[in-house]
Design a protein around this motif. Structure first.
Motif, PDB file in Angstrom:
ATOM      1  N   ASP A  63      -3.357  18.095  -1.122  1.00 46.83           N
ATOM      2  CA  ASP A  63      -2.500  17.404  -0.157  1.00 46.83           C
ATOM      3  C   ASP A  63      -3.287  16.405   0.680  1.00 46.83           C
ATOM      4  N   SER A  67      -2.574  11.872   0.450  1.00 47.28           N
ATOM      5  CA  SER A  67      -2.224  10.896   1.485  1.00 47.28           C
ATOM      6  C   SER A  67      -3.081   9.644   1.359  1.00 47.28           C
ATOM      7  N   TYR A  70      -2.185   7.565  -2.059  1.00 50.07           N
ATOM      8  CA  TYR A  70      -1.026   6.671  -2.049  1.00 50.07           C
ATOM      9  C   TYR A  70      -1.306   5.410  -1.231  1.00 50.07           C
ATOM     10  N   GLU A  71      -2.101   5.540  -0.180  1.00 50.10           N
ATOM     11  CA  GLU A  71      -2.535   4.353   0.550  1.00 50.10           C
ATOM     12  C   GLU A  71      -3.401   3.466  -0.343  1.00 50.10           C
ATOM     13  N   GLY A  98       3.715   0.558   3.095  1.00 50.35           N
ATOM     14  CA  GLY A  98       4.598   0.764   1.950  1.00 50.35           C
ATOM     15  C   GLY A  98       4.127   1.851   1.003  1.00 50.35           C
ATOM     16  N   ALA A  99       3.235   2.709   1.467  1.00 54.63           N
ATOM     17  CA  ALA A  99       2.652   3.729   0.586  1.00 54.63           C
ATOM     18  C   ALA A  99       3.668   4.778   0.131  1.00 54.63           C
ATOM     19  N   SER A 100       4.751   4.937   0.875  1.00 56.25           N
ATOM     20  CA  SER A 100       5.713   5.997   0.542  1.00 56.25           C
ATOM     21  C   SER A 100       6.326   5.821  -0.844  1.00 56.25           C
ATOM     22  N   ARG A 101       6.452   4.584  -1.294  1.00 50.52           N
ATOM     23  CA  ARG A 101       7.051   4.382  -2.623  1.00 50.52           C
ATOM     24  C   ARG A 101       6.139   4.898  -3.728  1.00 50.52           C
ATOM     25  N   ALA A 103       4.199   7.540  -3.264  1.00 50.04           N
ATOM     26  CA  ALA A 103       4.369   8.984  -3.182  1.00 50.04           C
ATOM     27  C   ALA A 103       5.603   9.425  -3.960  1.00 50.04           C
ATOM     28  N   GLU A 104       6.659   8.650  -3.853  1.00 52.35           N
ATOM     29  CA  GLU A 104       7.885   8.962  -4.597  1.00 52.35           C
ATOM     30  C   GLU A 104       7.643   8.876  -6.102  1.00 52.35           C
ATOM     31  N   GLU A 114      -1.747  14.402  -8.253  1.00 47.12           N
ATOM     32  CA  GLU A 114      -0.696  15.362  -7.906  1.00 47.12           C
ATOM     33  C   GLU A 114      -0.973  16.759  -8.453  1.00 47.12           C
TER      34      GLU A 114
END
Length: 236
Positions: A63, A67, A70-71, A98-101, A103-104, A114
């Motif tokens: 985890d 983080s 994704y950045e 915009g890193a969340s996309r 992660a998705e 992952e």
């Protein structure tokens, strides 16, 4: 395995896909027993290693890794070198937003990052800061020299793994959230996180690596002067 030195140096690339079988402790001990002969400033051997075996610790480390990962992907996608000391900080911040996309996307199609907790072997490499002769410590720029006493050990570890039929990769992603890594593994403030080494028996081993030719980075007498050898040479 008996390996030719030059061939091994020219063919040891990053590997992230492994047979799921764990690497036994006695094998890891044998790798470290070889890697410990790496050079270090003053022969102070400031490396420290935590072999991460506990399932909960592995999941927590994954985890922490994700983080930053994704950045990293967001910055690469924006054409940036992630966290480069010389960079456009505003562009970097915009990319990270915009890193969340990513992660998705990782959740939909899990990859190396992952599934990090299931790696055959995880070795957290640390640096005892009191053992490093960081000659550039007081310069008005990013400090680099101290790593010269740690990363040769990491490279030696990866080379030693080849002799055991293993392969792996060094990643510095956990450094991004060093305080959390310290808390997770009870690491003192005087010790820094240097890298995470992931090892295992490779599903495929790279044999032909692509690298920049010598003439593109080595010159005679001055920066970007005459290329060494008078030519840029081959890139393989």
């Amino acid at each position: 395995m008996n390996l030719d030195l030059v061939d091994t140096l020219r063919s040891t690339g990053a590997v992230r896909e492994f047979d799921p079988e764990p690497v036994a402790d006695h094998v890891l001990a044998r790798l470290l027993d070889t890697a410990r002969f790496a050079p270090s400033g003053g022969n102070r051997q400031g490396w420290r290693v935590i072999v991460v075996e506990d399932a909960a610790a592995r999941a927590a480390l994954r985890d922490i890794y994700l983080s930053g990962w994704y950045e990293y992907l967001a910055m690469v996608s924006a054409g940036l070198v992630p966290w480069a000391p010389v960079t456009d900080r505003e562009a970097e911040a915009a990319a990270i937003a915009g890193a969340s996309r990513f992660a998705e996307a990782g959740a939909a199609a899990p990859g190396f990052a992952e599934t990090l907790e299931g790696a055959p072997a995880l070795l957290l490499v640390l640096a005892d800061l009191s053992a490093l002769a960081a000659v550039d410590r007081d310069l008005p720029r990013y400090t680099l020299a101290g790593g010269a006493s740690i990363y040769p050990f990491v490279w030696s570890l990866l080379l030693a793994a080849r002799a055991e039929g293993l392969a792996g990769v060094m990643t510095t992603m956990p450094v991004r959230r060093e305080d959390e890594v310290r808390a997770l593994f009870d690491i003192p403030e005087t010790v820094a996180v240097a890298s995470l080494i992931v090892l295992g028996r490779p599903l495929a081993t790279p044999r032909r690596l692509k690298r920049a030719p010598v003439g593109s980075f080595a010159w005679v007498d001055r920066y970007e002067g005459t290329p060494l050898g008078g030519t840029e040479g081959a890139s393989t």
